[in-house]
Design a protein around this motif. Structure first.
Motif, PDB file in Angstrom:
ATOM      1  N   PRO A   1      -3.751   1.989  -0.820  1.00  0.00           N
ATOM      2  CA  PRO A   1      -3.991   1.226   0.413  1.00  0.00           C
ATOM      3  C   PRO A   1      -5.079   0.159   0.293  1.00  0.00           C
ATOM      4  O   PRO A   1      -4.943  -0.916   0.871  1.00  0.00           O
ATOM      5  CB  PRO A   1      -4.378   2.303   1.430  1.00  0.00           C
ATOM      6  N   VAL A   2      -6.158   0.443  -0.436  1.00  0.00           N
ATOM      7  CA  VAL A   2      -7.215  -0.571  -0.581  1.00  0.00           C
ATOM      8  C   VAL A   2      -6.670  -1.772  -1.351  1.00  0.00           C
ATOM      9  O   VAL A   2      -6.877  -2.928  -0.972  1.00  0.00           O
ATOM     10  CB  VAL A   2      -8.451   0.021  -1.289  1.00  0.00           C
TER      11      VAL A   2
ATOM     12  N   ASP B   1       0.528   3.872   4.184  1.00  0.00           N
ATOM     13  CA  ASP B   1       0.445   4.823   3.079  1.00  0.00           C
ATOM     14  C   ASP B   1       0.440   6.252   3.604  1.00  0.00           C
ATOM     15  O   ASP B   1       1.119   7.130   3.052  1.00  0.00           O
ATOM     16  CB  ASP B   1      -0.824   4.543   2.264  1.00  0.00           C
ATOM     17  N   PHE B   2      -0.299   6.491   4.680  1.00  0.00           N
ATOM     18  CA  PHE B   2      -0.333   7.830   5.282  1.00  0.00           C
ATOM     19  C   PHE B   2       1.060   8.231   5.777  1.00  0.00           C
ATOM     20  O   PHE B   2       1.506   9.358   5.570  1.00  0.00           O
ATOM     21  CB  PHE B   2      -1.329   7.863   6.441  1.00  0.00           C
TER      22      PHE B   2
ATOM     23  N   GLU C   1      -8.283   2.906  -7.965  1.00  0.00           N
ATOM     24  CA  GLU C   1      -7.481   3.809  -7.138  1.00  0.00           C
ATOM     25  C   GLU C   1      -6.544   4.679  -7.979  1.00  0.00           C
ATOM     26  O   GLU C   1      -6.295   5.839  -7.640  1.00  0.00           O
ATOM     27  CB  GLU C   1      -6.662   3.007  -6.124  1.00  0.00           C
TER      28      GLU C   1
ATOM     29  N   GLY D   1       0.809  -1.217   0.000  1.00  0.00           N
ATOM     30  CA  GLY D   1       0.000   0.000   0.000  1.00  0.00           C
ATOM     31  C   GLY D   1       0.836   1.258   0.000  1.00  0.00           C
ATOM     32  O   GLY D   1       0.499   2.242  -0.668  1.00  0.00           O
TER      33      GLY D   1
ATOM     34  N   PHE E   1      -6.276  -3.917   6.202  1.00  0.00           N
ATOM     35  CA  PHE E   1      -6.751  -2.616   5.724  1.00  0.00           C
ATOM     36  C   PHE E   1      -6.158  -1.484   6.564  1.00  0.00           C
ATOM     37  O   PHE E   1      -5.661  -0.485   6.025  1.00  0.00           O
ATOM     38  CB  PHE E   1      -8.276  -2.571   5.766  1.00  0.00           C
TER      39      PHE E   1
ATOM     40  N   VAL F   1      -3.496   1.434   5.171  1.00  0.00           N
ATOM     41  CA  VAL F   1      -3.854   2.854   5.282  1.00  0.00           C
ATOM     42  C   VAL F   1      -2.827   3.602   6.114  1.00  0.00           C
ATOM     43  O   VAL F   1      -2.337   4.682   5.718  1.00  0.00           O
ATOM     44  CB  VAL F   1      -5.265   3.013   5.878  1.00  0.00           C
TER      45      VAL F   1
END
Length: 425
Positions: free
Chosen positions: A158-159, A190-191, A374, A152, A183, A187
């Motif tokens: 991320p998904v 990635d953040f 995405e 991700g 998940f 997320v």
């Protein structure tokens, strides 16, 4: 309310487990992507570095022989450990694969970055699991989180990363128990990667509302068949080169040297330097790149085959890096070629090839369909699914990860416990 308490406890526990792992993995991936851009710029500035590729290959071989141990198995080791916990994923895998991938790219090897990010995530996950003394089941889930976090973060999807971590383990079966942890991990990672200032490549597909539905659908199915065959060709050629090189070359340390010489020989042909390295960007505006494949005239008829050959030789002879970005390149340039032949939009079919060749090579059509949404937006979601699922069917019982289990074959046959490696034998 009483029935919700176990759910809250489950989510809180896994949030506390996943958050530090994701921050660590996302930060490491950010460092890797920054370093990868830096060494790629150095290679473009000093093209003569390509002639040191055989020496670099020998160095990678000895680094893994002296300090790698089972880490040389890469992504396959992580998949095996999730299915059947054993000796574990060594923490040394992360710095080793990061360093050796940068060496491969610095000297012009054609490789990607997904394998490195996934191995970083898996290595960190194993370290956290040991430190926290998790049981086998939780350790297995945390390793899946590591895959999701690495994937991700490295692509900014991320998904896709979460679903990829669930789907890549077993063909025909998904472990929903790890859905929320994966998940969350993807997320958070990635953040974190984005928070370090890392920017991902953006792709754009224009709106083509004037295209007849059935014409576009039929052409997408036909293209999906071609994408699946290309996926199979890449997988078989990569494994075949590795097997043949081990038999033909008298000493194992000479295999990457021979591979480096072959890459140099191919690059000496006119226009072939476009297929070295990652292939996403190039300072030469006339070069074929992953980005240029989305534009008219941005790829040649056989660009996809040349990138396939360069990458199969590079990875099949022991250089490190991922397969996924080269698969994106192969798919996008093949899609470009098919669009020119059929009169379809180049950007749309480059996008379909981008995700569908990857779907066929990794046996993850659901994750790749989501990746299309995405990366390119959801307008053509139906065609993403058509191309990915068709490519998956026509790629055969093979793939780039031989440790993948097969619960249900593509012909509907139950094969519990079998791996793609077993089917090849």
């Amino acid at each position: 309310m009483k029935n919700w308490l176990p759910v809250f406890r489950y989510l809180l526990r896994w949030t506390l487990l996943v958050l530090p792992l994701s921050v660590a993995a996302g930060s490491a991936v950010a460092l890797f992507l920054w370093s990868l851009d830096a060494v790629t710029d150095v290679r473009f500035a000093h093209p003569w570095l390509l002639y040191l590729l055989p020496l670099a290959g020998a160095g990678i071989f000895f680094l893994y022989r002296w300090g790698g141990k089972q880490a040389d198995a890469g992504n396959n080791l992580i998949i095996d450990e999730i299915h059947e916990p054993g000796a574990g994923v060594p923490l040394r895998m992360a710095p080793l694969v990061l360093g050796t991938t940068l060496i491969t790219h610095l000297f012009g090897g054609s490789a990607g970055r997904e394998g490195t990010a996934v191995q970083i995530g898996g290595s960190f996950a194993e370290g956290f699991a040991r430190w926290l003394r998790l049981d086998k089941e939780d350790r297995s889930v945390l390793l899946m989180v590591g895959i999701a976090a690495g994937f991700g973060a490295v692509f900014g999807t991320p998904v896709t990363g979460a679903v990829f971590a669930l789907e890549v383990l077993t063909i025909g079966r998904i472990r929903h128990k790890a859905l929320m942890p994966c998940f969350m991990g993807a997320v958070f990672a990635d953040f974190t990667c984005s928070a370090w200032g890392i920017h991902h490549t953006h792709y754009h597909i224009a709106s083509h509302q004037n295209l007849p539905f059935y014409t576009l659908l039929a052409t997408s199915i036909g293209a999906g068949v071609c994408f699946g065959i290309a996926s199979r060709l890449f997988s078989e050629l990569s494994h075949g080169i590795k097997r043949i090189a081990a038999k033909v070359v008298p000493r194992p340390e000479w295999v990457p040297v021979a591979g480096g010489l072959v890459v140099i020989g191919m690059a000496a042909l006119p226009g072939m330097t476009d297929y070295l390295g990652l292939g996403v960007h190039n300072p030469d505006p006339a070069a074929v790149t992953l980005v240029s494949a989305f534009h008219e005239g941005g790829a040649h008829t056989w660009s996809w085959l040349w990138k396939l050959l360069f990458t199969a030789v590079t990875l099949g002879t022991g250089f490190k890096g991922g397969e996924v970005t080269p698969l994106f390149f192969i798919g996008a340039t093949l899609g470009h070629t098919l669009a020119v032949l059929t009169g379809m939009p180049v950007d749309l079919f480059a996008g379909l090839g981008f995700i569908a060749v990857f779907a066929g090579a990794t046996n993850t059509p659901i994750a790749c369909t989501l990746m299309g949404a995405e990366l390119f937006g959801g307008e053509y979601l139906l065609y993403y699914a058509v191309a990915c699922f068709t490519a998956y069917c026509f790629s055969g019982n093979t793939g780039i990860y031989l440790s993948q289990r097969v619960s249900l074959s593509k012909s509907g046959e139950m094969l519990p416990g079998k791996t793609l490696r077993d089917l090849r034998k």
